[in-house]
Design a protein around this motif. Structure first.
Motif, short mmCIF file in Angstrom:
data_model
loop_
_atom_site.label_atom_id
_atom_site.label_comp_id
_atom_site.label_asym_id
_atom_site.label_seq_id
_atom_site.Cartn_x
_atom_site.Cartn_y
_atom_site.Cartn_z
N PHE A 1 0.83 -1.21 0.00
CA PHE A 1 0.00 0.00 0.00
C PHE A 1 0.87 1.26 0.00
O PHE A 1 0.64 2.19 -0.77
CB PHE A 1 -0.92 -0.03 1.23
N SER A 2 1.90 1.29 0.85
CA SER A 2 2.80 2.46 0.93
C SER A 2 3.59 2.63 -0.36
O SER A 2 3.83 3.75 -0.82
CB SER A 2 3.74 2.32 2.13
N ALA A 3 4.01 1.52 -0.96
CA ALA A 3 4.79 1.60 -2.20
C ALA A 3 3.95 2.21 -3.33
O ALA A 3 4.43 3.03 -4.11
CB ALA A 3 5.29 0.22 -2.59
N GLN B 1 2.73 -2.35 -13.71
CA GLN B 1 4.19 -2.33 -13.82
C GLN B 1 4.87 -1.64 -12.64
O GLN B 1 6.09 -1.45 -12.63
CB GLN B 1 4.60 -1.62 -15.12
N VAL B 2 4.06 -1.21 -11.65
CA VAL B 2 4.64 -0.56 -10.46
C VAL B 2 5.47 -1.59 -9.70
O VAL B 2 5.02 -2.73 -9.46
CB VAL B 2 3.52 0.00 -9.55
N PHE B 3 6.69 -1.20 -9.31
CA PHE B 3 7.60 -2.10 -8.61
C PHE B 3 7.37 -2.03 -7.10
O PHE B 3 7.25 -0.95 -6.52
CB PHE B 3 9.06 -1.76 -8.94
N ILE B 4 7.33 -3.21 -6.49
CA ILE B 4 7.10 -3.33 -5.05
C ILE B 4 8.40 -3.80 -4.38
O ILE B 4 9.02 -4.76 -4.84
CB ILE B 4 5.98 -4.34 -4.76
N SER C 1 -11.54 -2.31 1.55
CA SER C 1 -10.75 -1.59 0.56
C SER C 1 -10.46 -0.18 1.04
O SER C 1 -11.10 0.35 1.96
CB SER C 1 -11.51 -1.55 -0.77
N ALA C 2 -9.49 0.47 0.38
CA ALA C 2 -9.10 1.84 0.74
C ALA C 2 -8.64 2.58 -0.51
O ALA C 2 -8.15 1.97 -1.46
CB ALA C 2 -7.98 1.80 1.79
N ILE C 3 -8.83 3.90 -0.49
CA ILE C 3 -8.39 4.75 -1.60
C ILE C 3 -6.91 5.04 -1.41
O ILE C 3 -6.51 5.65 -0.41
CB ILE C 3 -9.20 6.06 -1.66
N PHE D 1 -7.41 0.32 -3.53
CA PHE D 1 -6.59 -0.82 -3.13
C PHE D 1 -7.50 -1.80 -2.38
O PHE D 1 -8.17 -1.44 -1.42
CB PHE D 1 -5.45 -0.35 -2.23
N SER D 2 -7.55 -3.04 -2.85
CA SER D 2 -8.42 -4.03 -2.20
C SER D 2 -7.78 -5.41 -2.25
O SER D 2 -6.88 -5.67 -3.07
CB SER D 2 -9.80 -4.06 -2.87
#
Length: 893
Positions: free
Chosen positions: A199-201, A232-235, A662-664, A679-680
Motif C-alpha cells: 500500500f505504501s509503495a 508495472q509498479v515495482f514493489i 478496501s481503501a483509496i 486498493f483491495s
C-alpha cells in the motif's frame, strides 16, 4: 398647498425623477424575475471529519462527542445534528436567521485548533463548509454523441465567458475507478512484502516528471498514461525493486458504485448543469448557448428552468403595450381628451421605471402577479380618478401597521403586504406624477377630444332612470338576500380552512426528494431509483432528469397533458419527502423522534413499537428513518498469545484492516476527470474461510491468528444519529386520515415501562406554511371600515367573501391568485371615489378579458383568472350597492 409647491419646483422635481429613471435603466440587469414567494432559507454549516477504518461507535466516542462539547462554546446556531458512521463524522449546524456565516466558520476553526488534542492523532483535519443553497435558475445541456473531450473543453471555455454564469458542473455518463486487487495467497511467501508495504509503495510511487512548457517548470507525474501501466509498479521485496504488481495482483477499470451523476429517463447520461445568478441572467445564458451549440452539434439544450415564465413575460409585455391602443379606442367612455391620455402614459411609464428600480434595489422578484398589476393599473388609473390627499392616507398608514403585525405573526403571507405597498406606490405615485406632468405638458399638447364612435352610443346611455322606475317586490328582495346570506356563510366557513401559497411554475417543474440526515447514501440512492421509476411509469412527462446527491435528489421535468391533469400520485418515497419547488407536495406526514437511551436500546424499542401503530389508527405506513444494526463478528485476541509471538498490536490491526476492507490509495486525473485508485484484497465467498487464512506482517512472517482469536456475533450500528446532544432514532408515519391522538396515546402507553421516550413530533413538510384566508378578510375590514358608512363597508366586505367563494368553486382555492386580486381591489376602493365607479368605465375590461383569453401559456391563464375575479367583484359590488340603496329608500315594512 401641494399643487403650489409642485408648480414652483416642477423642473427640479422632474430632473430628480428622470435621474431616478436613468439609474433604473442602467441597473436593468439586476432585475429579478420569478414568483413572488418568500421562502425561508435555512442556512447551515457542515463539519466533516474523517477517521479511516474506524467503526461508528469509535467515531461517535472519539470524534462526534468531542465536537459537540466544543460547539457548546459557539453561539449562533439553533439546532445541531450529528451522524457517526464508519470512518466519518458529520456535524450539521442549523443557523439562526441573520447570523454571519463566515464568522461562525472562523470561530469553529479557531476553537478546533485550540482543542486539537481532544481528537485522535490519526484523524484528518475537518472540512468546514457552508450548506449548499437550492439552485433555482438552471440550464441543462445533454451530450448526444460521443466526441473527443477537446470538444467539451472548448464548450466549457465558452460557457465560462458568458456573463451571469454562477457555476457549472460537468457530470459524466458514468463514474469509474481504477481497482488494484491483491491475491492474498500470492504474498504468503516469506520473501514477499506485507499488504501495508505494498500500500505504501503504491501511494509513494512516482511515474517520472513532466515539463510544463508554459512556465518551463518540471512537475512530478502522479499517474501513468494508461491505467494498465499500474501493473508495472515495482514493489520492494527481498529481491530488491524487481517485483512487479502484476505478479501479486491485477489491475482493472471498474464502474464506481453509488453513481452521483445525472440520469435522463432512467439512463445515465453525460450532462453539463449551469447555474445562473438570476432569471435575467438565465435568459441571457440561454440565448448565448443557442448560438454556441451551433458549433457543438453533439450537445443540445435539454432543460431551462424558467422557459415558461420567460415566454409569459414577453407575452405580457406585448399585452402591456397593446393596452395603449385600447385606451385610445375607449377613452371616450370616460370623457377623456388626448391631453389626459398623453399625460397618463408619460406618468405611468415613468412610474413603471421607478418601480423596477425600487424592486431591483430590494431584490424582490417580478412574477406573474406583479405583471398583472402593471397591466391592470395602467387601465384603472386612466379611467378612474384618484382621491386627493386626505384623511384616507392617514387611515391607510395606520392600517398598514396592523397589517404588518399580522404578517409578523405568520397569519398573512409577506407577499400580500408587499403587494399592498406596490398598490400604494402606484396610487400615490401616479397622483403626484400626473399633477407634475400636467403642469409641464399643458401648453405643449393641443387640446383634442376624441370623437365618440356611433356604435358606442347605446352603451353610453344612462339607463339608471329606467331601472330606478321599476318596482321591486318584497319577495324578490328577500330571495336575493337569502342567497346572498348562504353564499357568505359558505365563504366564511371555507375561509377558516388552511391554504398554501403556491405560485404556478408552468409546465416546467423542479422537484426535490429529501432524506433524513440519518439515512445512508446507499439507501437514498435506492429510494431515488424507485421514485424515478414510478414517475416514468405514470407517464406524466416525456423528459425526466434526475441528479443524485448525497442526502437528496433533484428532479427536472416538463409536464405533458396527463401530468398537467393528474400530477404525480402515490410515489414510493419511504423515508424521503418529495415536493415540487414552489408547487404541490405529494405527501404530508409526521416524523417521530425517540431518544433517552443508547442506539441499541432505542432500536429494540422502536422496532417493537411499529406494529402497534397500524391497528385502528389509520396509519398507512410507518417507515424507519434510520439504518438498523446489522449482523457482525467481533474478534478478540488474548494479549498473552500476542506477547508470546512477539506481535505488535498496531501492525496486526493495520494488516487486518487492509485485508477486510478496501481503501483509496490515490486520486489521479484520467480523461480530464479526477478518479480514485482503490486498493483491495480479493475476498472469497465464504467469509469463515477468510478468517482462517494467515495474516502477513511487516516482519515477513504469516500469522494464523484464527487459532487463538475468539469470535462473537454482535450487532453493528451502521450510523449513529444524535440531535441536540441526544442519541436518537426517527420513524415516519404516513396516512391520509390518521388519528394522531390515538397514535400518540398508544406510543406513550407502550413506552411506560421503557427508558426510551418520544422526544419530538415534527411535520415533514414544515417548510411550506399554510394560511387561513379569514385573517386576510380581517385586514380588508380594518382597511375599509368607516364609521359614517358602516353599511357600505359591510357590502364591500361581503363582496370580498363572495369573491373568495367564487375563487374556491372555480379556481380551486388559489390563495396567491385571490390575495393578488384582493389587495388590488382593496386599494382601488380606498383610492377611488365611489361616485366615479360608473358601469361605462368597466366596459373596456371585457375587451381585456378577450385579449387575456387568447394569451397562451400559464401566464395567460393566470391573467385571465385574475381579470375574471376582478370583473366579478365590480359587478357584485355595484349590484349590491344599487339594491341596498333601493331597499333603503323604496321598500317599507
Amino acid at each position: 398647498m401641494i399643487d403650489h409647491w409642485i408648480r414652483i419646483h416642477r423642473h427640479r422635481i422632474l430632473a430628480l425623477i428622470l435621474f431616478g429613471v436613468l439609474l433604473s435603466v442602467l441597473s436593468w440587469k439586476g432585475i429579478v424575475f420569478g414568483e413572488e414567494i418568500y421562502l425561508e432559507k435555512k442556512e447551515s454549516i457542515q463539519i466533516v471529519t474523517r477517521w479511516p477504518n474506524k467503526t461508528a461507535l469509535q467515531v461517535e466516542e472519539s470524534l462526534t462527542k468531542p465536537w459537540e462539547q466544543i460547539l457548546k462554546s459557539i453561539s449562533g446556531y439553533e439546532q445541531i445534528e450529528s451522524i457517526s458512521e464508519t470512518g466519518n463524522s458529520l456535524i450539521l449546524l442549523h443557523l439562526k436567521p441573520g447570523i454571519q456565516k463566515q464568522e461562525i466558520v472562523r470561530s469553529i476553526r479557531n476553537q478546533y485548533l485550540l482543542e486539537r488534542q481532544r481528537f485522535p492523532k490519526d484523524s484528518l483535519f475537518p472540512k468546514i463548509q457552508l450548506g449548499k443553497e437550492q439552485e433555482n435558475y438552471i440550464v441543462i445541456l445533454q451530450k448526444q454523441h460521443k466526441e473527443p473531450d477537446s470538444s467539451r473543453k472548448d464548450l466549457e471555455q465558452k460557457i465560462r465567458n458568458i456573463s451571469g454564469v454562477l457555476s457549472f458542473v460537468h457530470h459524466p455518463d458514468k463514474e469509474e475507478e481504477i481497482v488494484l486487487e491483491i491475491q492474498r495467497d500470492r504474498i504468503q511467501n516469506s520473501e514477499l512484502p506485507s499488504l501495508s508495504t505494498i500500500f505504501s509503495a503504491i501511494r509513494n510511487h512516482s511515474f517520472g516528471f513532466v515539463l510544463e512548457k508554459g512556465s518551463g517548470k518540471w512537475f512530478q507525474k502522479e499517474s501513468p498514461l494508461e491505467f494498465k501501466d499500474w501493473s508495472q509498479v515495482f514493489i520492494p521485496s527481498i529481491f530488491g525493486e524487481g517485483l512487479k504488481f502484476s505478479s501479486i495482483g491485477s489491475v482493472s477499470l471498474q464502474e464506481k458504485g453509488g453513481f452521483r451523476g445525472t440520469r435522463i429517463n432512467g439512463l445515465s447520461s453525460e450532462t453539463i448543469i449551469i447555474s445562473a445568478e438570476s432569471s435575467t441572467s438565465l435568459y441571457h445564458i440561454s440565448e448565448e448557448l443557442k448560438s454556441i451549440l451551433l458549433d457543438h452539434k453533439d450537445w443540445i439544450l435539454l432543460y431551462n428552468s424558467h422557459e415558461d415564465f420567460m415566454n409569459d413575460l414577453f407575452r405580457s409585455m406585448i399585452l402591456f403595450f397593446t393596452l395603449d391602443f385600447v385606451l385610445i379606442l375607449f377613452s371616450s367612455f370616460g370623457g377623456k381628451s388626448i391631453n389626459d391620455l398623453v399625460v397618463h402614459l408619460f406618468s405611468y411609464y415613468i412610474l413603471v421605471f421607478l418601480f423596477f428600480g425600487v424592486l431591483n434595489l430590494l431584490t424582490y422578484p417580478i412574477g406573474r402577479s406583479i405583471l398583472m398589476f402593471l397591466i391592470l393599473w395602467k387601465y384603472l388609473l386612466f379611467f378612474f380618478p384618484i382621491r386627493r390627499k386626505g384623511p384616507w392616507i392617514g387611515s391607510v398608514c395606520s392600517s398598514l401597521g396592523f397589517f404588518l403585525i399580522m404578517v409578523f405573526g405568520n397569519w398573512i403571507p409577506k407577499s400580500f403586504f408587499v403587494f399592498s405597498l406596490c398598490h400604494l406606490f402606484f396610487l400615490l405615485g401616479h397622483l403626484f406624477l400626473f399633477r407634475l406632468l400636467k403642469l409641464i405638458l399643458l401648453n405643449l399638447i393641443p387640446s383634442i377630444r376624441l370623437i365618440h364612435l356611433p356604435w358606442f352610443s347605446y352603451l353610453l346611455k344612462d339607463h339608471s332612470k329606467k331601472q330606478e322606475s321599476l318596482v321591486m317586490k318584497k319577495r324578490s328582495i328577500l330571495v336575493f338576500f337569502g342567497f346572498l346570506f348562504l353564499g357568505v356563510l359558505f365563504a366564511l366557513g371555507s375561509s377558516f380552512h388552511v391554504y398554501p401559497l403556491r405560485p404556478s411554475q408552468g409546465n416546467i417543474q423542479m422537484g426535490k426528494l429529501e432524506f433524513p440526515t440519518s439515512i445512508s447514501e446507499g439507501e437514498s440512492i435506492r429510494i431515488t431509483r424507485q421514485v424515478e421509476e414510478s414517475i416514468l411509469k405514470q407517464k406524466v412527462t416525456e423528459t425526466l432528469v434526475v441528479k443524485q446527491n448525497a442526502s437528496s435528489s433533484d428532479f427536472y421535468f416538463r409536464w405533458n397533458e396527463l401530468g398537467l391533469k393528474d400530477g404525480i400520485q402515490n410515489l414510493p418515497t419511504e423515508s424521503g419527502y418529495f415536493h415540487l419547488l414552489g408547487g404541490l407536495e405529494t405527501n404530508s406526514n409526521l416524523k417521530l423522534r425517540f431518544s433517552n437511551a443508547n442506539t441499541e436500546e432505542i432500536e429494540r424499542v422502536v422496532l417493537g413499537l411499529v406494529p402497534w401503530m397500524y391497528e385502528g389508527t389509520g396509519v398507512k405506513e410507518a417507515v424507519l428513518c434510520f439504518q438498523p444494526s446489522t449482523e457482525g463478528r467481533e474478534m478478540v485476541s488474548p494479549s498473552k498469545y500476542r506477547n508470546f509471538l512477539d506481535l505488535k498490536l498496531e501492525d496486526l490491526w493495520r494488516e487486518r484492516s487492509l485485508e477486510l476492507q478496501s481503501a483509496i490509495v490515490r486520486k489521479v486525473v484520467r480523461d480530464d476527470q479526477l478518479i480514485d485508485v482503490r486498493f483491495s484484497v480479493k475476498q472469497t465467498k465464504d467469509s469463515e474461510r477468510d478468517l482462517e487464512k494467515p495474516t502477513k506482517l511487516n516482519t515477513k512472517q504469516s500469522v494464523y491468528s484464527y487459532s487463538f482469536t475468539n469470535y462473537e456475533n454482535i450487532k453493528v450500528p451502521g450510523r449513529i444519529y444524535r440531535k441536540n446532544g441526544e442519541t436518537s432514532l426517527e420513524i415516519l408515519i404516513k396516512g391520509n386520515d390518521v388519528r394522531w391522538e390515538e397514535v400518540k396515546s398508544r406510543i406513550q402507553k407502550f413506552l411506560q415501562k421503557e427508558k426510551v421516550r418520544l422526544t419530538e413530533v415534527m411535520e415533514e413538510n414544515a417548510a411550506e406554511r399554510n394560511y387561513r384566508p379569514f385573517f386576510l378578510f380581517l385586514i380588508i375590514t380594518f382597511f375599509l371600515y368607516r364609521k359614517k358608512d358602516k353599511m357600505v363597508t359591510c357590502i364591500q366586505v361581503l363582496s370580498f367573501f363572495l369573491l373568495w367563494r367564487m375563487n374556491v368553486s372555480i379556481f380551486g382555492g388559489n390563495y396567491l391568485l385571490f390575495g393578488s386580486v384582493a389587495t388590488l381591489l382593496l386599494f382601488f376602493n380606498l383610492g377611488v371615489p365611489r361616485r366615479s365607479l360608473l358601469v361605462t368605465n368597466y366596459i373596456p375590461l371585457f375587451l381585456l378579458l378577450l385579449l387575456f383569453y387568447f394569451l397562451p401559456g400559464r401566464g395567460g391563464k393566470s391573467f385571465l383568472e385574475g381579470l375574471v375575479l376582478m370583473i366579478c367583484f365590480f359587478l357584485l359590488q355595484s349590484n349590491l350597492l344599487q339594491k341596498w340603496r333601493f331597499f333603503k329608500t323604496k321598500l317599507s315594512f
